[in-house]
Every structure is written in structure tokens, then in C-alpha cells.
Design an enzyme around this catalytic site. Structure first.
Site, mmCIF file in Angstrom:
data_model
loop_
_atom_site.group_PDB
_atom_site.id
_atom_site.type_symbol
_atom_site.label_atom_id
_atom_site.label_comp_id
_atom_site.label_asym_id
_atom_site.label_seq_id
_atom_site.Cartn_x
_atom_site.Cartn_y
_atom_site.Cartn_z
ATOM 1 N N ASP A 193 15.928 35.100 -0.928
ATOM 2 C CA ASP A 193 16.101 33.413 -0.635
ATOM 3 C C ASP A 193 15.725 32.806 -1.538
ATOM 4 O O ASP A 193 15.049 32.451 -2.539
ATOM 5 C CB ASP A 193 15.254 33.761 0.702
ATOM 6 N N ASP A 249 16.332 29.003 -0.192
ATOM 7 C CA ASP A 249 15.412 27.435 0.001
ATOM 8 C C ASP A 249 14.077 27.809 0.616
ATOM 9 O O ASP A 249 14.533 28.823 1.602
ATOM 10 C CB ASP A 249 16.520 26.544 1.550
ATOM 11 N N ASP A 296 10.771 33.215 3.290
ATOM 12 C CA ASP A 296 10.079 32.264 3.449
ATOM 13 C C ASP A 296 10.414 32.104 5.205
ATOM 14 O O ASP A 296 9.115 31.564 5.522
ATOM 15 C CB ASP A 296 10.072 30.704 2.234
#
Length: 236
Positions: free
Chosen positions: A12, A14, A187
């Protein structure tokens, strides 16, 4: 267990590789200013990011339009709704984000070294984000991370976004790996839900944006404080 069971990793962007909260905050607040709406707090933006730009814009619009200080604008525009403002807000947001993409963001510590370690272990790497593809490619290039990835896919690359597993299935196809041979590194519960549904191994970073919830409550193979910790964490 170890990395040897995996042939590839999907990472991922961001909140996992780059702290882009500042970019989101600036682009959104410039958009809100153009719409004569009050600015959004950093906390609101952090709770809302991660599910794609459409969700982000609609959620922030709905929150800001409900504030008491926004009522005067609503009275002047009887047809004032999220739906009626969305297309204009989207165009403004695109304009502002393109102008500042990467200017208010920073690569998290250990990211480049962690990606290099994964590549050194023989894993093919792909970046998969819900951010629009053009923004993602420009940001990876600006932050010196583009060279780590053979494939990059955004929120507009496929018919559906994470947490739907479809983007992971498609990314695995592009990588030439089966989901069970592929690690999903993210995240948030968004990344974890997509990874588990696709049958990928899931590793979550302990920083980033998880909609205001503690990330260790989300099931994963491991939780790491930096990407460089992944090889050791998976060997435990």
C-alpha cells in the site's frame, strides 16, 4: 514461516510508505475554501482517508456541511447537498492535489531499505493503492520509490477498490503469483480485509491511518514498526 513461502509483495502507499496526511489536508482545505465551507481538521482527514478519493471527499463534505458555521451557505443554496456539490468538489480537489502532490508528505523511516530487503529476498513488488493511479505514480517518482516496483495500480485501475479483494486478485495476476504466494503489506483494516479475502498473507505497519482504530486489533501475520522488520517478524 518466513519470507520463503512468498514470491511477491503488494504494498500500500498512503500511510504505509508515505505519510501523505499533509497533502490530503492541504488539497481538501483548499477545495473547501473554494466552496465557502469551513476547513476540515487534521483528525477528520486522518479518520477518513484510505477508502479512495470519492469516499474521502463525500465524507468530508458531509461532515463540514453539517457544521453550524456552514448553515449560512446552505440557506443561500436550497439544493445544497453532498450530491449536488460532489462533482464540483471532485474537480477542485483534483486540481489542488495535482498542484501539491508530495509537497506536504514524507517517506516513513525504513521504507526504501525495507523494500530493498524484500527485493533482495527474491520478492517481486507491486504498489496497490486506492489513490488515483496518476497521483500514485507521480508521488512514487517524487519520493524516489518508483524503481522498487514492477507494477503500480491505483483506485481507478480496476472496477472496485480495497477492501474488495478484486484489486489484489488482479495485481497477483499481473505479478504472475497466486494469492497464497503473495504478501499484502498495509496500514489499515482496509488492506487487511482485502488481503484476507484474497487469500494473501497480511502484514500491517503500526503507524499510518487506520480510521482511528488500533491496528493491532486487526488480524495479521505480523505487525511491524518499519518495513525493515518484516523478514524478522515473519520468522518468529
Amino acid at each position: 514461516m518466513g519470507l520463503q513461502r512468498f514470491r511477491a509483495a503488494i504494498v500500500d502507499l498512503d500511510g504505509t510508505m508515505v505519510d501523505t496526511l499533509g497533502d490530503f489536508e492541504v488539497a481538501l482545505n483548499r477545495t473547501l475554501a473554494d466552496l465557502a465551507l469551513p476547513p476540515a481538521t487534521r483528525e477528520l482527514v486522518e479518520r477518513t482517508v484510505g477508502k479512495g478519493s470519492e469516499h474521502l471527499i463525500r465524507s468530508v463534505l458531509a461532515h463540514q456541511m453539517a457544521l453550524p458555521e456552514a448553515k449560512g451557505y446552505g440557506q443561500a443554496c436550497p439544493a445544497w447537498t453532498v450530491d449536488s456539490l460532489y462533482e464540483r468538489a471532485w474537480a477542485l480537489y483534483q486540481h489542488h492535489y495535482l498542484a501539491i502532490n508530495g509537497d506536504f508528505s514524507e517517506v516513513y523511516p525504513g521504507v526504501s531499505e525495507g523494500l530493498q530487503a524484500l527485493r533482495g529476498a527474491g520478492l517481486a513488488l507491486a504498489c496497490l493503492t486506492n489513490k488515483p493511479l496518476a497521483f500514485a505514480r507521480d508521488l512514487l517518482q517524487a519520493k524516489g520509490l518508483a524503481g522498487h516496483f514492477g507494477q503500480v495500480f491505483g483506485g481507478d485501475s480496476f472496477e472496485r477498490k480495497k477492501p474488495d479483494p478484486l484489486p489484489l486478485f488482479k495485481t497477483c495476476e499481473a505479478l504472475g503469483t497466486l494469492p497464497e504466494q503473495t504478501l499484502m503489506v498495509g496500514d489499515s483494516s482496509n488492506d487487511a480485509q482485502a488481503g484476507h479475502a484474497a487469500g494473501c498473507g497480511v502484514v500491517l505497519v503500526t503507524y499510518g491511518y487506520n480510521h482511528g482504530e488500533p491496528i493491532r486489533s486487526t488480524p495479521a501475520l505480523a505487525w511491524v514498526d518499519t518495513l525493515t522488520d518484516i523478514p524478522v517478524a515473519l520468522s518468529l
